[in-house]
Scaffold this active site. Structure first.
Site, PDB file in Angstrom:
ATOM      1  N   HIS A 162       0.834  -1.202   0.000  1.00 37.85           N
ATOM      2  CA  HIS A 162       0.000   0.000   0.000  1.00 37.85           C
ATOM      3  C   HIS A 162       0.874   1.258   0.000  1.00 37.85           C
ATOM      4  CE1 HIS A 162      -3.691   2.104   2.058  1.00 37.85           C
ATOM      5  NE2 HIS A 162      -3.447   2.553   0.849  1.00 37.85           N
ATOM      6  N   ASP A 167      -1.007   6.054  -5.736  1.00 38.09           N
ATOM      7  CA  ASP A 167      -2.060   7.014  -6.057  1.00 38.09           C
ATOM      8  C   ASP A 167      -1.596   8.015  -7.102  1.00 38.09           C
ATOM      9  OD1 ASP A 167      -3.911   6.226  -3.762  1.00 38.09           O
ATOM     10  OD2 ASP A 167      -2.072   6.717  -2.694  1.00 38.09           O
ATOM     11  N   HIS A 216      -0.957  11.208  -2.859  1.00 38.30           N
ATOM     12  CA  HIS A 216      -2.265  10.821  -2.321  1.00 38.30           C
ATOM     13  C   HIS A 216      -3.202  11.999  -2.078  1.00 38.30           C
ATOM     14  CE1 HIS A 216      -5.252   9.645   0.739  1.00 38.30           C
ATOM     15  NE2 HIS A 216      -5.213   8.459   0.148  1.00 38.30           N
ATOM     16  N   GLU A 269      -4.166   3.831  -8.607  1.00 42.73           N
ATOM     17  CA  GLU A 269      -5.412   4.492  -8.207  1.00 42.73           C
ATOM     18  C   GLU A 269      -5.454   5.924  -8.699  1.00 42.73           C
ATOM     19  OE1 GLU A 269      -8.146   5.832  -4.404  1.00 42.73           O
ATOM     20  OE2 GLU A 269      -6.548   4.369  -4.066  1.00 42.73           O
TER      21      GLU A 269
END
Length: 254
Positions: free
Chosen positions: A9, A38, A51, A114
């Site tokens: 992550h 991200d 992020h 993402e």
């Protein structure tokens, strides 16, 4: 026994500043098969790996990503000073293309990319997604495009053959209906949102849950048909003898 694959992550964010090149590569060097990061867009349309929309938490500097060009951002350090002081002062905000170059050196790794909702709301799906897919095309087979935003999943499926993953805001009947319509390759949720001791919705998708740092909890979810576990501390998780059975050969790819 079902053994899950671990997804790093924002890289190895327990030990390094999140979404930085050192965090992502450290996860790969730990043997990660999968990483997640991200993507946001700057004021001048550059896609960066970051992020938040506000800079303060990860840079120590006040500012909004949507109000700054990449020229203004490129010398800002993404070193998470509150967590790490000056230990990683050499880390900058990476361009998405920088991370693509990194992943080219680890061809066995898969990246969950993402695209953030805020960026799509600010600039529009039809403006952001073509650039995102174009930049990632060179590592097409290594990428899964994920988002909370339904339009990003729909755009990707309608305009490419990239794999997709939809991140759930809520695990409820309304989102189940949407999932069956979207038919993503992956469904992704905070593990706390899924009822305890139950298998999640069956379908054509694979499940991934986040953020877990307890190896036994990871094995518990794997036993309930959740094959992918996202963790902020993949290095420690891979010290578990069972989880380490899925350790990849990414160490040998550099």
């Amino acid at each position: 026994m079902a053994i899950p694959h671990l997804v790093a992550h924002r890289g190895l964010m327990e030990t390094y500043p999140e979404n930085t090149l050192v965090s992502l590569e450290s996860a790969l060097l730990s043997g990660a098969d999968y990483i997640e990061f991200d993507v946001q867009c700057t004021a001048d349309g550059q896609l960066v790996v970051f992020h938040d929309t506000e800079l303060l938490r990860t840079t120590g500097i006040k500012g909004n990503l949507f109000e700054m060009s990449y020229e203004e951002l490129k010398n800002i350090r993404a070193h998470e000073p509150e967590r790490f002081s000056l230990a990683f002062f050499n880390q900058h905000i990476p361009l998405l293309s920088d991370v693509v170059q990194l992943l080219q050196r680890y061809p066995r790794a898969t990246a969950f990319v993402e695209i953030k909702e805020e960026t799509l709301e600010q600039y529009g799906t039809s403006q952001v997604m073509p650039d995102l897919l174009k930049i990632l095309d060179i590592i097409h087979s290594q990428c899964v495009i994920i988002s909370y935003d339904e339009s990003a999943i729909e755009y990707t499926k309608n305009n490419s053959d990239f794999l997709t993953g939809w991140v759930l805001h809520d695990y409820d009947d309304a989102n189940h209906v949407i999932a069956k319509r979207l038919k993503p390759d992956y469904l992704i949720a905070n593990h706390r949102k899924i009822p305890k001791n139950t298998d999640p919705w069956p379908g054509s998708w694979h499940w991934m849950v986040y953020d877990i740092t307890d190896p036994e909890l990871a094995l518990h979810y794997a036993s309930h048909n959740i094959p992918l576990i996202e963790t902020r501390d993949i290095s420690s998780m891979l010290e578990h003898p069972i989880l380490a059975l899925n350790l990849s050969n990414n160490l040998a790819n550099n």
